[in-house]
Design an enzyme around this catalytic site. Structure first.
Site, PDB file in Angstrom:
ATOM      1  N   THR A 134      27.992  -8.739  15.001  1.00 35.79           N
ATOM      2  CA  THR A 134      27.330  -7.759  15.858  1.00 35.79           C
ATOM      3  C   THR A 134      28.224  -7.583  17.074  1.00 35.79           C
ATOM      4  O   THR A 134      29.053  -8.436  17.359  1.00 35.79           O
ATOM      5  CB  THR A 134      25.956  -8.303  16.330  1.00 35.79           C
ATOM      6  OG1 THR A 134      25.205  -8.752  15.214  1.00 35.79           O
ATOM      7  CG2 THR A 134      25.143  -7.249  17.053  1.00 35.79           C
ATOM      8  N   THR A 187      23.294 -12.122  18.755  1.00 32.20           N
ATOM      9  CA  THR A 187      24.056 -12.009  17.522  1.00 32.20           C
ATOM     10  C   THR A 187      23.784 -13.235  16.668  1.00 32.20           C
ATOM     11  O   THR A 187      23.782 -14.358  17.170  1.00 32.20           O
ATOM     12  CB  THR A 187      25.570 -11.882  17.799  1.00 32.20           C
ATOM     13  OG1 THR A 187      26.279 -11.898  16.550  1.00 32.20           O
ATOM     14  CG2 THR A 187      26.091 -13.008  18.683  1.00 32.20           C
TER      15      THR A 187
END
Length: 348
Positions: A213, A264
């Site tokens: 991410t 993330t």
């Protein structure tokens, strides 16, 4: 040691005895008073997971760090010139989305069907307004679509064809599916399929495929915090699965009264534990310092439950935390008094 797994930058305090700036290293990570807030602060991440020095060549490491520094440069220029945290976050994330090095935008991973499905979200800490999109296949920069949802719609989350129609109506750039193709991501899909259980589709080595991410959190000169996150999701995902990124309170959260957060990791865990909002809540309702709250969530809540990943956060006084419980996390921060970029756990 936990100090190897997160970075907390305390605010400089001017000490009359020496006349120069000194870090606040007080026990418990106590926050400095608002009067000591820096002009701006920004943190970014490019994903967490099995990031080991032995698996990355010196050339690849240099390329990744150069990309992280470039994103910091872009955001810092906005903040230093008096621009908004919203602009800084959007522009920094757009740069990371345009890079094939990260699982977002150009570098997005492939679904089981060989498609790219992109998610993003952004939240304004002043107004608590938020925008998110999920399952995009044509939008070049999903973070732009998420911002458009925040600013130009009465909704928070748009998905699929409807989200793409909205993005097109907003004049946001679209691309053909070939734009998102990268050989390394395609090869990762083939490995994932080969390692999956043929009956259930479950991955035998999920840690290799669930992370990735990009995100940014910024505090501007007006004291406003914005947080944003963007991702290509999980390699080999099926059934239009969403992770935490488009879920406000799970992958992204911002409130000027406390902090901004971008996460993330293994999205299902971040959703179940409402990680981004939980950090805000620990600070707001229990009075915890940023570093203590972030550390508690990542190491004492997520890790025992089996949730791997990390987060970046900036509080209202410009303190920065970047804890993670995986072997590595692409990460960095910038403030007027310095910057940092790291990949591995041992890099303090």
């Amino acid at each position: 040691m936990r100090t190897l797994r997160y970075l907390i930058l305390a605010l400089p305090l001017w000490l009359a005895s020496c006349g120069g700036p000194q870090p606040d290293n007080s026990a418990g990570g106590q926050q400095a008073p608002a009067a000591e807030r820096p002009a701006y602060a920004m943190a970014i991440h490019g994903g967490a997971g099995t990031i080991l020095r032995e698996n990355i060549t010196p050339e690849q490491e240099a390329e990744i760090k150069a990309a992280l520094n470039a994103a910091l440069d872009i955001g810092e220029e906005v903040l230093r010139s008096g621009g908004s945290s919203r602009d800084a976050v959007e522009q920094a994330i757009m740069y990371l989305e345009d890079s094939p090095l990260f699982n977002a935008g150009k570098g997005a991973v492939f679904t089981h069907e060989g498609k790219n499905e992109l998610d993003a979200s952004i939240m304004d800490g002043l107004t608590l307004e938020a925008g998110a999109v999920g399952g995009l296949r044509q939008v070049k920069n999903p973070i732009r679509a998420a911002r458009a949802v925040l600013e130009n719609s009465p909704h928070v989350l748009l998905t699929g064809a409807g989200a793409e129609q909205f993005a097109i109506e907003q004049g946001i750039d679209t691309v053909s599916s070939s734009y998102f193709f990268t050989q390394s991501r395609w090869d990762a899909l083939q490995r994932a399929k080969a390692s999956a259980d043929q009956k259930t589709g479950a991955l035998e080595t999920p840690a290799d495929y669930k992370f990735g991410t990009v995100g940014c959190v910024a505090l501007d000169q007006e004291g406003n915090i914005t947080a944003g996150t963007s991702t290509g999701g999980m390699t080999n995902k099926r059934y239009n699965r969403f992770g935490d990124v488009p879920v406000i309170g799970a992958g992204t959260y911002a409130d000027n009264a406390s902090c901004g957060v971008s996460c993330t990791g293994h999205g299902e865990f971040f959703i179940r534990y409402a990680v981004a909002h939980d950090l805000h809540a620990l600070m707001s309702y229990q009075g915890m310092a940023l570093s203590d709250a972030a550390d508690h969530i990542i190491f004492s809540k997520l890790k025992p439950a089996g949730g791997g990943g990390g987060l970046i956060a900036v509080d209202k006084n410009g303190n920065i935390a970047m804890p993670f419980n995986t072997p590595g996390m692409y990460r960095g921060y910038v403030r007027p008094d310095g910057r940092y970029v790291g990949l591995y756990a041992e890099e303090e």
